[in-house]
Write a protein that holds these residues in place. Structure first.
Motif, PDB file in Angstrom:
ATOM      1  N   SER A   1      33.104  46.504  50.046  1.00 10.05           N
ATOM      2  CA  SER A   1      33.293  47.587  49.075  1.00 10.05           C
ATOM      3  C   SER A   1      32.025  48.061  48.359  1.00 10.05           C
TER       4      SER A   1
ATOM      5  N   HIS B   1      37.171  48.743  50.317  1.00 13.67           N
ATOM      6  CA  HIS B   1      37.508  49.691  49.246  1.00 13.67           C
ATOM      7  C   HIS B   1      36.216  50.274  48.665  1.00 13.67           C
TER       8      HIS B   1
ATOM      9  N   PHE C   1      39.755  42.370  36.605  1.00 13.94           N
ATOM     10  CA  PHE C   1      40.890  41.950  37.420  1.00 13.94           C
ATOM     11  C   PHE C   1      41.991  41.301  36.577  1.00 13.94           C
TER      12      PHE C   1
END
Ligand code: ARG
Length: 570
Positions: free
Chosen positions: A121, A158, A342
């Motif tokens: 990512s 991502h 997160f």
């Protein structure tokens, strides 16, 4: 079943027969091999729960334990450990099973899970920094191991292809672009544009406003800006793909942040309607008033100017993944500094009713000699491309020095395998949460816990086989018979391979696999010193050759699970 799990189930039966909780049975490789090969602390745990004397509990377990076909009479040591010394015959039999089963003793999980692994990512128009390097190497290895154990794995890159950096890039593209440089090294040119505009903006409020306007235009779908954005993304992808190709890494999905754009506004509205999010000073947040850790750290999902955030995209991404893949788990492989992000995203997801096992697979930093975050000499982020090129170049010097007779082409191929392997291994051998100092000399050394050391052990075994073939000695797979202590030590390590992979995946710690392989290579070298292979004869020779062959298979397979190849010569 592995020897370790057979022992575990025997201990479980004995616990039950002795009137204790059979779920306490757990057999592990012995911590101190002087006392045995395996051990269990079941007696200690059972005694503690019942407030009994652990040695007495151990004696009562032993009186019910039937392991005479596998081990010498088990002994009790210390505070109540039960120790097992495996019989040579049982070890030989287990090894012959591993040798013949085609899976090297690795038993897939009984109930496979669908695991999404979000890793690498990087961000478009910014070079990959060392954090992305760690994520790329670690995520790939975890994906390989999970697959090997039978899980259904979806890897997703991502990438950051939609963010505030594009205001700068677009402005730079319109006014400062060097087309030739863009053709040669697109990411470097995009980064240059980003940096120059960023610097110019500092003391120029008008420019800042112009740049912001370019971003707004992009977000509103202005065709010219959209076109520039598309090109920047495509060029970056091309370069990323080149690096992934070099690293032998592939993704099942490549859905960057921009893919979720249209989902952001409706998502925020929905969360507001459902009472999960609230308006706060013009912005939209999710509050966690009941949580001691997050009480004062709400998750911001829409700014007061209407802009969306990293967390908003992650929530939309999660919703998409839930629908698309119905995963059992999603693993996010990013650096430790993203921990709070997160925690907030996961807490919000729980509110939204997501039951999936969400994990932040965090890792520490790569440091330079000065023990600060690794940077280039001019203080910039280290680019992955340059780093890999240097690794291969340095490996070439090592290879050419060690094996000058190897044809140039082969030297280059070996250098590629060694250089890339060294970088990956230096990363994976560390506990992922520790910071480590990047050292070319250490990682390229043929001594110690390094990729070249392991690759060299493999190459050595291959050369034994080549020599055998040249001498007309049969290298067909034969029955393994364990007699010498060095064979025993090697054999015990070989049969642990199947167990190790499960342990590695439990805590997402490939460093345990590195340690395992290092110990395997070390025991192989000791075996090779103590036990003549080609100079022995008959059944002993074919047993030893087979033992060496299984060792090579595990080295190749184990390194492969770390994303590292092995050369045939070096
Ligand atoms: N692009 C982000 C960065 O460079 C990493 C993205 C990690 N994945 C995620 N779903 N947030 O920091």
């Amino acid at each position: 079943m592995s020897l370790q799990s057979t022992l575990t189930s025997r201990v479980a039966s004995a616990l039950q027969a002795a009137g204790f909780d059979e779920s306490l049975a757990g057999v592990t490789p012995a911590a101190d091999t002087r006392f045995g090969d395996y051990q269990t602390n079941a007696a200690m745990v059972a005694a503690k729960a019942l407030k009994k004397n652990p040695r007495e509990v151990a004696a009562s377990i032993l009186s019910h334990l039937r392991v005479e076909d596998l081990c010498e009479v088990p002994t009790v040591a210390g505070a109540g450990f039960i120790n097992f010394k495996v019989l040579d015959a049982a070890l030989s039999e287990t090894l012959n099973g591993v040798r013949g089963d085609g899976r090297l003793g690795v038993i897939p999980v009984a109930s496979p899970k669908t695991i999404i692994i979000d890793f690498s990512s990087p961000n478009v128009a910014k070079p990959m920094h060392v954090g992305h390097i760690r994520s790329t190497i670690l995520g790939d290895s975890l994906a390989r191991i999970a697959r090997r154990l039978g899980h259904r794995v979806v890897t997703d890159n991502h990438i950051g292809d939609w963010g505030t950096q594009f205001g700068k890039v677009i402005h730079g593209w319109k006014h400062l672009l060097n087309r030739e440089a863009l053709g040669e090294a697109p990411i470097a040119e995009l980064v240059r544009l980003y940096r120059e505009v960023n610097a110019a903006e500092e003391n120029d409020p008008t420019l800042k406003e112009t740049v912001r306007h370019e971003l707004v235009k992009l977000q509103q779908g202005d065709p010219e800006n959209l076109e520039i954005w598309k090109q920047a993304v495509a060029l970056s992808w091309k370069e990323f793909e080149r690096l992934y190709g070099l690293l032998d890494i592939s993704f099942d999905e490549r859905l960057g942040e921009s893919f979720y754009n249209d989902a952001l506004a409706p998502l925020v509205e929905r969360l507001l309607n459902e009472g999960i999010a609230e308006k706060s000073e013009g912005a939209v947040c999710v509050f966690f008033r009941e949580s001691p850790e997050l009480e004062e750290k709400p998750c911001l999902i829409r700014k007061s100017d209407g802009g969306f955030l990293y967390a908003t995209t992650d929530l939309a991404t999660l919703e998409y993944r839930e629908q698309r893949w119905k995963p059992d788990a999603v693993w996010y492989v990013t650096g430790a500094p993203q921990q709070l992000h997160f925690e907030q995203v996961f807490a919000t997801a729980r509110r939204m009713g997501v039951k999936t096992d969400l994990r932040h697979i965090a890792f520490g930093s790569i440091l330079g000699d000065d023990r600060k975050m690794m940077k280039t000499r001019s203080g910039e982020n280290v680019e992955l491309g340059g780093l890999l090129a240097e690794a291969i170049e340095r490996a070439l010097t090592v290879v050419a020095g060690k094996n000058p007779d190897l044809p140039e082409e082969e030297q280059e191929e070996v250098a590629r395998i060694i250089g890339l392997g060294a970088v990956k291994y230096a990363d994976l051998m560390q506990h992922r949460l520790t910071d480590y100092v990047f050292s070319w000399d250490k990682m390229l050394s043929f001594q110690g816990n390094t990729a070249p050391y392991l690759q060299n052990a493999y190459v050595r075994i291959r050369s034994i086989f080549r020599k055998a073939e040249a001498e007309g000695i049969s290298t067909a797979v034969a029955t393994i018979v364990i007699a010498d202590p060095a064979e025993r030590a090697l054999g015990l390590q070989i049969i642990q391979f199947g167990e190790v992979l499960h342990t590695v995946l439990e805590d997402q710690r490939p460093n345990l696999l590195c340690l395992y392989l290092y110990e395997l290579a070390d025991r192989f070298h000791k075996f090779y010193e103590a036990c003549p292979v080609l100079k022995s004869e008959g059944a002993v020779r074919s047993s030893r050759l087979t033992l060496a062959g299984v060792t090579a298979d595990i080295l190749r397979e184990g390194l492969g699970l770390l994303g590292i190849q092995v050369p045939e010569k070096m």
